[in-house]
Write an enzyme that holds these catalytic residues in place. Sequence first.
Site, PDB file in Angstrom:
ATOM      1  N   HIS A 132      -2.422 -68.785   6.850  1.00 13.23           N
ATOM      2  CA  HIS A 132      -1.732 -67.517   7.079  1.00 13.23           C
ATOM      3  C   HIS A 132      -1.984 -66.558   5.916  1.00 13.23           C
ATOM      4  CE1 HIS A 132       0.450 -69.787  10.144  1.00 13.23           C
ATOM      5  NE2 HIS A 132       0.773 -68.621  10.659  1.00 13.23           N
ATOM      6  N   LYS A 136       3.062 -64.516   3.481  1.00 11.77           N
ATOM      7  CA  LYS A 136       3.969 -65.455   4.191  1.00 11.77           C
ATOM      8  C   LYS A 136       4.826 -66.202   3.180  1.00 11.77           C
ATOM      9  CE  LYS A 136       4.197 -68.890   7.867  1.00 11.77           C
ATOM     10  NZ  LYS A 136       5.335 -68.209   8.521  1.00 11.77           N
TER      11      LYS A 136
HETATM   12  P1  NAD Z   1       8.379 -59.451   6.930  1.00 13.02           P
HETATM   13  O1  NAD Z   1       8.748 -59.933   5.567  1.00 13.02           O
HETATM   14  O2  NAD Z   1       7.276 -58.453   7.101  1.00 13.02           O
HETATM   15  O3  NAD Z   1       9.672 -58.821   7.658  1.00 13.02           O
HETATM   16  C1  NAD Z   1      10.952 -59.377   7.606  1.00 13.02           C
HETATM   17  C2  NAD Z   1      11.950 -58.232   7.717  1.00 13.02           C
HETATM   18  O4  NAD Z   1      13.268 -58.803   7.797  1.00 13.02           O
HETATM   19  C3  NAD Z   1      11.948 -57.294   6.481  1.00 13.02           C
HETATM   20  O5  NAD Z   1      11.961 -55.946   6.886  1.00 13.02           O
HETATM   21  C4  NAD Z   1      13.233 -57.684   5.749  1.00 13.02           C
HETATM   22  O6  NAD Z   1      13.814 -56.591   5.029  1.00 13.02           O
HETATM   23  C5  NAD Z   1      14.117 -58.087   6.932  1.00 13.02           C
HETATM   24  N1  NAD Z   1      15.256 -58.918   6.538  1.00 13.02           N
HETATM   25  C6  NAD Z   1      15.387 -59.768   5.479  1.00 13.02           C
HETATM   26  N2  NAD Z   1      16.629 -60.290   5.458  1.00 13.02           N
HETATM   27  C7  NAD Z   1      17.290 -59.762   6.514  1.00 13.02           C
HETATM   28  C8  NAD Z   1      18.606 -59.908   7.012  1.00 13.02           C
HETATM   29  N3  NAD Z   1      19.491 -60.696   6.413  1.00 13.02           N
HETATM   30  N4  NAD Z   1      18.954 -59.226   8.138  1.00 13.02           N
HETATM   31  C9  NAD Z   1      18.062 -58.414   8.759  1.00 13.02           C
HETATM   32  N5  NAD Z   1      16.800 -58.218   8.321  1.00 13.02           N
HETATM   33  C10 NAD Z   1      16.424 -58.897   7.206  1.00 13.02           C
HETATM   34  O7  NAD Z   1       8.079 -60.771   7.771  1.00 13.02           O
HETATM   35  P2  NAD Z   1       7.324 -60.890   9.182  1.00 13.02           P
HETATM   36  O8  NAD Z   1       5.888 -61.214   8.942  1.00 13.02           O
HETATM   37  O9  NAD Z   1       7.693 -59.736  10.052  1.00 13.02           O
HETATM   38  O10 NAD Z   1       8.019 -62.221   9.739  1.00 13.02           O
HETATM   39  C11 NAD Z   1       9.420 -62.287   9.955  1.00 13.02           C
HETATM   40  C12 NAD Z   1       9.787 -63.698  10.418  1.00 13.02           C
HETATM   41  O11 NAD Z   1       9.185 -63.963  11.694  1.00 13.02           O
HETATM   42  C13 NAD Z   1       9.275 -64.807   9.475  1.00 13.02           C
HETATM   43  O12 NAD Z   1      10.228 -65.852   9.457  1.00 13.02           O
HETATM   44  C14 NAD Z   1       7.985 -65.256  10.150  1.00 13.02           C
HETATM   45  O13 NAD Z   1       7.603 -66.569   9.824  1.00 13.02           O
HETATM   46  C15 NAD Z   1       8.408 -65.156  11.606  1.00 13.02           C
HETATM   47  N6  NAD Z   1       7.304 -65.070  12.580  1.00 13.02           N
HETATM   48  C16 NAD Z   1       7.461 -65.774  13.721  1.00 13.02           C
HETATM   49  C17 NAD Z   1       6.522 -65.677  14.712  1.00 13.02           C
HETATM   50  C18 NAD Z   1       6.768 -66.391  16.018  1.00 13.02           C
HETATM   51  O14 NAD Z   1       5.959 -66.269  16.955  1.00 13.02           O
HETATM   52  N7  NAD Z   1       7.887 -67.131  16.126  1.00 13.02           N
HETATM   53  C19 NAD Z   1       5.370 -64.896  14.532  1.00 13.02           C
HETATM   54  C20 NAD Z   1       5.237 -64.170  13.343  1.00 13.02           C
HETATM   55  C21 NAD Z   1       6.222 -64.268  12.361  1.00 13.02           C
END
Ligand code: NAD
Length: 243
Positions: A132, A136
């Site tokens: 990744h 991440k």
């Molecule tokens: P990112 O860091 O770009 O975004 C996360 C966002 O969440 C940020 O804007 C952050 O400020 C916000 N955040 C943090 N704490 C928070 C809270 N308490 N309440 C609300 N918002 C909050 O990360 P990303 O790449 O967008 O990934 C987010 C999550 O999704 C990760 O856990 C990642 O592993 C997961 N993900 C899952 C899949 C899937 O298919 N299940 C795919 C991609 C990413």
Amino acid sequence: MSPTLLINGAKGRMGHALLQAAQEFNLTVAATADAGDDLAAAMDRADVTVDFSSHLATRQLLELAIAERKPVVIGTTGHAPEAKAQLLKLAAQVPCVWAGNYSVGVNLLFALTRRATAVLGATYDAEVVEMHHRFKKDAPSGTAARLLEIILEERKLGAEALRHGRNGITGERTSAEVGIHSLRGGDVVGDHTVIFAALGERLELTHKASDRAIFAQGALRAARWIVNQPAGVYDMQDVLGLK
Ligand code: NAD
């Protein structure tokens, strides 16, 4: 009528992909939230919450969803196994889709991995490799964790069978271990390979995601589906009818 959405984690990479996908799917985003926002007020305004934020946010989100009797789609990963087990008990009180990966291709990879593990048996050494982007925050990925779960389930092995990388004098590999290797770098959206290696042949199943849109589209498909389901925890295999 299409359900209206709350996107939690809206300022993140997945948040942006979800906002874009909602537009393409003609779904109304009634509210967005990110760290520090009033989640209860935002949840009030929408039919279903789609959460791709932080594992630290999941408990509060589920408690609010239970209080408001609202369905949720959880995409966030990185929960420790014990914490996740407790969160799943909360999640079961509302209609909830919880998937470590919302892509259709990866969900087929899950099904193929189960089949390959069953057919090949323990004489084929199983190892999972994932890569990744450098930003991440958790390892191994939620998708790799699910692939490992499937292999362990089929082989009737516990979590002690896992080898998170290898270093030093590890001794010869036994058939009672399953390796997991997490690579990080650049802008890789998500690569997963399951290797089955025997003496004389090797089978590799690989999925490569090149655009986060696939996760966003899958999560919105799940959001549309979950609003018509009774309380309980479902995964993407349920949404796609792969079970
Ligand atoms: P990112 O860091 O770009 O975004 C996360 C966002 O969440 C940020 O804007 C952050 O400020 C916000 N955040 C943090 N704490 C928070 C809270 N308490 N309440 C609300 N918002 C909050 O990360 P990303 O790449 O967008 O990934 C987010 C999550 O999704 C990760 O856990 C990642 O592993 C997961 N993900 C899952 C899949 C899937 O298919 N299940 C795919 C991609 C990413």
